[in-house]
Design an enzyme around this catalytic site. Structure first.
Site, PDB file in Angstrom:
ATOM      1  N   HIS A  54       0.853  -1.187   0.000  1.00  0.00           N
ATOM      2  CA  HIS A  54       0.000   0.000   0.000  1.00  0.00           C
ATOM      3  C   HIS A  54       0.888   1.235   0.000  1.00  0.00           C
ATOM      4  CE1 HIS A  54       0.791  -0.688   4.279  1.00  0.00           C
ATOM      5  NE2 HIS A  54       0.330   0.522   4.580  1.00  0.00           N
ATOM      6  N   HIS A  56       1.377   3.929   2.004  1.00  0.00           N
ATOM      7  CA  HIS A  56       1.910   4.658   3.151  1.00  0.00           C
ATOM      8  C   HIS A  56       3.437   4.687   3.122  1.00  0.00           C
ATOM      9  CE1 HIS A  56      -2.032   4.030   5.626  1.00  0.00           C
ATOM     10  NE2 HIS A  56      -2.120   5.011   4.747  1.00  0.00           N
ATOM     11  N   ASP A  58       5.851   4.434   5.158  1.00  0.00           N
ATOM     12  CA  ASP A  58       6.693   3.424   5.807  1.00  0.00           C
ATOM     13  C   ASP A  58       6.677   2.084   5.077  1.00  0.00           C
ATOM     14  OD1 ASP A  58       4.004   3.192   6.640  1.00  0.00           O
ATOM     15  OD2 ASP A  58       4.548   2.220   8.520  1.00  0.00           O
ATOM     16  N   HIS A  59       6.022   2.051   3.905  1.00  0.00           N
ATOM     17  CA  HIS A  59       6.037   0.846   3.065  1.00  0.00           C
ATOM     18  C   HIS A  59       6.561   1.125   1.655  1.00  0.00           C
ATOM     19  CE1 HIS A  59       3.728  -1.746   5.909  1.00  0.00           C
ATOM     20  NE2 HIS A  59       3.448  -0.542   6.383  1.00  0.00           N
ATOM     21  N   HIS A 113      -7.573  -0.592   5.222  1.00  0.00           N
ATOM     22  CA  HIS A 113      -6.503   0.249   5.759  1.00  0.00           C
ATOM     23  C   HIS A 113      -6.230   1.373   4.763  1.00  0.00           C
ATOM     24  CE1 HIS A 113      -3.074   1.155   8.296  1.00  0.00           C
ATOM     25  NE2 HIS A 113      -2.276   1.134   7.253  1.00  0.00           N
ATOM     26  N   ASP A 132      -0.278  -4.049   6.161  1.00  0.00           N
ATOM     27  CA  ASP A 132      -0.910  -3.538   7.376  1.00  0.00           C
ATOM     28  C   ASP A 132      -2.373  -3.947   7.486  1.00  0.00           C
ATOM     29  OD1 ASP A 132       1.483  -2.379   8.000  1.00  0.00           O
ATOM     30  OD2 ASP A 132       0.785  -0.304   7.917  1.00  0.00           O
ATOM     31  N   HIS A 170       4.636  -5.049  10.328  1.00  0.00           N
ATOM     32  CA  HIS A 170       5.175  -4.444  11.552  1.00  0.00           C
ATOM     33  C   HIS A 170       5.385  -5.483  12.645  1.00  0.00           C
ATOM     34  CE1 HIS A 170       4.590  -0.102  10.616  1.00  0.00           C
ATOM     35  NE2 HIS A 170       3.603  -0.553   9.859  1.00  0.00           N
TER      36      HIS A 170
END
Length: 258
Positions: A54, A56, A58-59, A113, A132, A170
């Site tokens: 996805h 975001h 942090d990905h 999400h 996530d 995570h």
């Protein structure tokens, strides 16, 4: 064939998917390109493919740096993310195929999400990368969908074979288990997993992967039919309808504040 976890940021994971026949690899969810490239070079691999779950940061935060370092990389991204995947070259939809060397994976659309969130299921590796959406003993926050959307997405993942290994985005396992125990304190599988997790983390080791079968035993968001879980929620809110989506939504609301 191998899967190699590469820690990212504070508690993220990227994963190298390796075809041993030619040392070709792909990376799932790269936040920090430097750490991924260091691992690729250390192992003598050839990175060809980027697989974000996805949009975001942090990905996908490392995507552009990867492409700058290795021009010609194939960067997949869900069409449902509406162009928000950096450096994307190939748009994919639910049911499409992705390829890393000779390893073929299936895209599973699992929105909630984010609207375009996907998982990558690799039957040859007996593994699914869930980003996530599905964590060990938990699930992601519902940012861009509704409770029903997440319930439907989790059901898609739960339908995979029980032995499928779950690689999530995570290291949230210990906190997820502590929350799960507030809802099912009598769940023996859950108690054993919590003790194992505490020992594993104290030793500085990863808690991934889990399996789909294990998640059905310990994950409150896959256990909305549990009598104990429902009783725990009704102690807090006797008005909860006898409906799996309402049960899920109340549990997710509690987890958001845990």
């Amino acid at each position: 064939m191998a899967i190699i976890a590469v820690p990212q940021l504070a508690d993220n994971y990227a994963y190298l998917v390796v075809d041993d026949s030619n040392n070709e690899c792909g990376v799932v969810d790269c936040a920090e390109a430097g750490k991924v490239l260091d691992e690729v070079n250390r192992r003598g691999l050839k990175l060809t493919t980027v697989l974000p779950t996805h949009y975001h940061f942090d990905h996908v935060g490392g995507n552009k740096d990867l492409v700058n370092a290795l021009p010609g990389l194939r960067v997949y991204g869900a069409r449902g993310e509406n162009g928000r995947i950096p450096a994307q070259t190939d748009a994919v939809d639910d049911g499409d195929t992705v390829v890393v060397g000779s390893i073929r994976g299936r895209v599973i659309g699992i929105p909630a999400h984010t609207n375009g969130h996907v998982a990558y299921h690799f039957p040859q590796l007996n593994a699914v990368f869930t980003g996530d959406t599905l964590f060990i003993a938990g699930c992601g926050r519902v940012f861009e969908g509704r409770a029903q959307t997440m319930v439907d997405s989790l059901a898609k993942l739960a339908a995979l074979p029980d032995g499928t290994q779950v690689y999530c985005g995570h290291e949230y396992t210990e906190k997820n288990l502590r929350f799960a125990l507030t809802l099912e304190p009598g769940n023996e599988a859950l108690k054993r997993k919590y003790e194992w997790t505490r020992e594993t983390r104290a030793a500085g080791k990863f808690t991934i992967p889990s399996t789909i079968g294990e998640e059905k035993l310990i994950n409150p968001f896959l256990r909305t039919d549990s009598a104990e879980l429902r009783a725990s929620l009704r102690k807090l809110d006797p008005s909860i309808p006898d409906d799996p989506v309402a049960i899920f939504a109340r549990a997710r609301e509690l987890k958001d504040r845990f």
